[in-house]
Scaffold this active site. Structure first.
Site, PDB file in Angstrom:
ATOM      1  CG  ASP A 246      26.318 -24.733  32.584  1.00  0.00           C
ATOM      2  OD1 ASP A 246      25.858 -25.667  31.908  1.00  0.00           O
ATOM      3  OD2 ASP A 246      27.349 -24.843  33.262  1.00  0.00           O
TER       4      ASP A 246
ATOM      5  CG  HIS B 184      26.802 -24.904  28.292  1.00  0.00           C
ATOM      6  ND1 HIS B 184      27.623 -25.319  29.322  1.00  0.00           N
ATOM      7  CD2 HIS B 184      27.365 -23.772  27.788  1.00  0.00           C
ATOM      8  CE1 HIS B 184      28.642 -24.466  29.436  1.00  0.00           C
ATOM      9  NE2 HIS B 184      28.501 -23.527  28.529  1.00  0.00           N
TER      10      HIS B 184
END
Ligand code: NAG
Ligand code: NAG
Ligand code: NAG
Ligand code: NAG
Ligand code: NAG
Ligand code: NAG
Ligand code: NAG
Length: 441
Positions: A246, A269
């Site tokens: 993430d 991310h």
């Protein structure tokens, strides 16, 4: 370095005792930038006060009392040592916010128990989202280093979460109210959720942190952000390697004067402002952020600003929001090398909402301005071919002053197009703005 005398005789559960050397404090070398507030530089601790943490060493029995005992004994001026070659088990949630003027030398391995029922009932709740943590670290002038490992035993959490999305997965390193402190030379593995949640922190440095972990089952390791900062200022994150699934680093509400530099992020991310504007009554501020010298590989984004729209929206059943106001300003991303990243740059005020028309109809009341991207290079993934970036403001009244320069990023087919919505196109140098919308991450 100095030979030390363990305090085993005082301990309630002394199992094994080794005389051992304590680590040198790490040297902190900020580059390319120095922070606004000088790094903490306290005088050395008393080398005659070293508390060696005892361990049952069987990988099962809880060592938490031994840890608390050592922290209390050597707080206010001493050292605590987690000995090399030893494994410590933590099966109890601990409040470490009493720490003050202490060096914690972690040479061994600290493993958190896999008792998901216990942790869900007892881990520390934070007042942000549903974040909880194994321990709550706070206090002043705390140095934690030594080259050892903190292992969150994540697999059981990834599997439990896949079966029940409301499972409260603890953050590996939970910080609330830490000041003038340093975490350096640590190996973090398999966090159930974020690796660090950094709340109410000021003048805290993270240096040389090695983060990795992932699922070995079909259930992915979700929300394993490297760092999330919240209500914090003067935080530096540098010289670290992150392999996660993430955000590599994420700036949550009220993060200001944060310096992030010289990181290698893989599988993430990206480095993200937000998401912000999730809660209608809140006012979120993220400002004066410098992100510099970052290598970003196999990621969804490089630099990202994600803001919920002015209308209630649903990202997933456990992630909903929209309508919150606030301000994002004075944000710089520079010297970013990207490799197999979906969008090198992504700005959206339509986070969690698939209907772009709706976002323009209800522009976010959370403003974005004075944003700079410079010296990006590399190649994106083919996901949004021919786009390499997306700059989407829901209205030019709430979002502007966005600048890109020296952007040398190509798609796999050699294109450099960017989706632009409500932009001063002349300010975006190095990309070709188009109206060709291909979605957001
Ligand atoms: C949890 O950890 C204990 C002690 O290491 C081990 O015996 C047990 O098998 C683990 N349980 C699961 C479900 O992994
Ligand atoms: C941070 O400090 C505020 C104000 O003291 C407090 O209300 C809050 O619980 C603390 N923790 C977090 C995570 O915000
Ligand atoms: C927190 O968890 C509850 C369920 O336990 C859920 O209803 C709520 O949406 C979650 N809140 C956030 C902000 O994720
Ligand atoms: C952030 O700061 C603003 C301005 O001081 C304040 O109104 C807001 O409540 C703060 N939000 C949080 C989450 O602390
Ligand atoms: C940039 O980061 C890399 C590590 O990713 C480091 O080796 C290099 O020295 C850094 N450059 C500067 C100018 O700080
Ligand atoms: C903008 O942020 C930078 C850090 O990137 C900081 O040095 C500078 O002082 C900030 N400018 C203002 C006006 O606050
Ligand atoms: C998107 O929102 C617009 C404006 O409210 C609406 O007219 C349209 O039907 C919506 N589209 C979809 C696919 O829901």
């Amino acid at each position: 370095m100095k030979l030390i005398v363990p305090i085993a005789a005082l301990l309630p559960v002394a199992v094994r005792v080794f005389a051992q050397e304590i680590s040198q404090r790490p040297t902190l070398t900020p580059s390319p930038y120095s922070p606004r507030v000088p790094f903490p530089n306290p005088p050395p601790r008393d080398n005659d006060r070293v508390c060696v943490v005892m361990t049952h060493g069987d990988g099962i029995t809880d060592d938490s009392l031994n840890i608390l005992f050592a922290f209390h004994q050597c707080n206010d001026g001493g050292h605590v040592l987690f000995a090399r070659g030893e494994t410590y088990t933590i099966g109890t949630a601990m409040d470490w916010s009493f720490l003050n003027h202490i060096d914690i030398d972690i040479q061994g391995r600290i493993q958190f128990s896999n008792d998901t029922a216990y942790w869900q009932a007892n881990s520390y709740p934070f007042v942000f989202q549903n974040v909880t943590s194994f321990f709550k670290l706070g206090g002043e002038d705390v140095w934690i280093y030594g080259g050892g490992t903190l292992d969150g035993n994540g697999q059981i959490w990834y599997d439990t979460y896949a079966a029940e999305i409301y499972t409260l997965r603890p953050v590996l390193v939970g910080i609330d109210g830490l000041k003038d402190s340093v975490l350096s030379d640590l190996v973090l593995r398999n966090s159930p959720q974020y690796y660090h949640f950094v709340a109410n922190a000021s003048n805290v440095v993270f240096n040389n942190i090695d983060i990795a972990g992932g699922s070995t089952s079909k259930n992915t390791a979700k929300n394993t952000d490297g760092w999330d900062t919240y209500r914090s200022e003067d935080v530096t994150i540098m010289n670290s390697v992150i392999n996660n699934g993430d955000d590599c680093v994420s700036f949550k509400p009220n993060s200001t004067n944060i310096l992030v530099q010289s990181l290698s992020c893989t599988g993430s991310h990206g480095i993200s402002v937000g998401s912000l504007g999730q809660y209608p009554l809140a006012f979120d501020i993220v400002s004066s952020i410098m992100v510099s010298n970052i290598s970003m590989c196999h990621a969804s984004d490089g630099a990202r600003i994600k803001v919920w729209p002015g209308v209630a929206s649903t990202m997933s059943p456990d992630l909903q929001g929209g309508g919150g106001s606030g301000a994002v300003f004075n944000i710089t991303y520079e010297d970013m090398t990207i490799n197999d990243v979906d969008y090198a740059i992504e700005i959206t005020q339509c986070y969690g909402q698939k209907n772009l028309t709706l976002c323009q109809q209800y522009p976010s009341p959370l403003t974005i301005e004075d944003i700079h991207f410079r010296r990006f290079k590399g190649t994106t993934s083919s996901k949004y071919e021919p786009l390499v970036a997306a700059f989407a403001c829901s209205s030019d009244k709430v979002c502007g002053d966005i600048y890109a320069e020296d952007i040398d990023v190509r798609s796999p087919k050699g294109k450099k197009e960017a989706y632009c919505l409500n932009q001063e196109v002349v300010n975006l140098q190095g990309v070709q703005c188009t109206a060709n919308y291909k979605g957001f991450n």
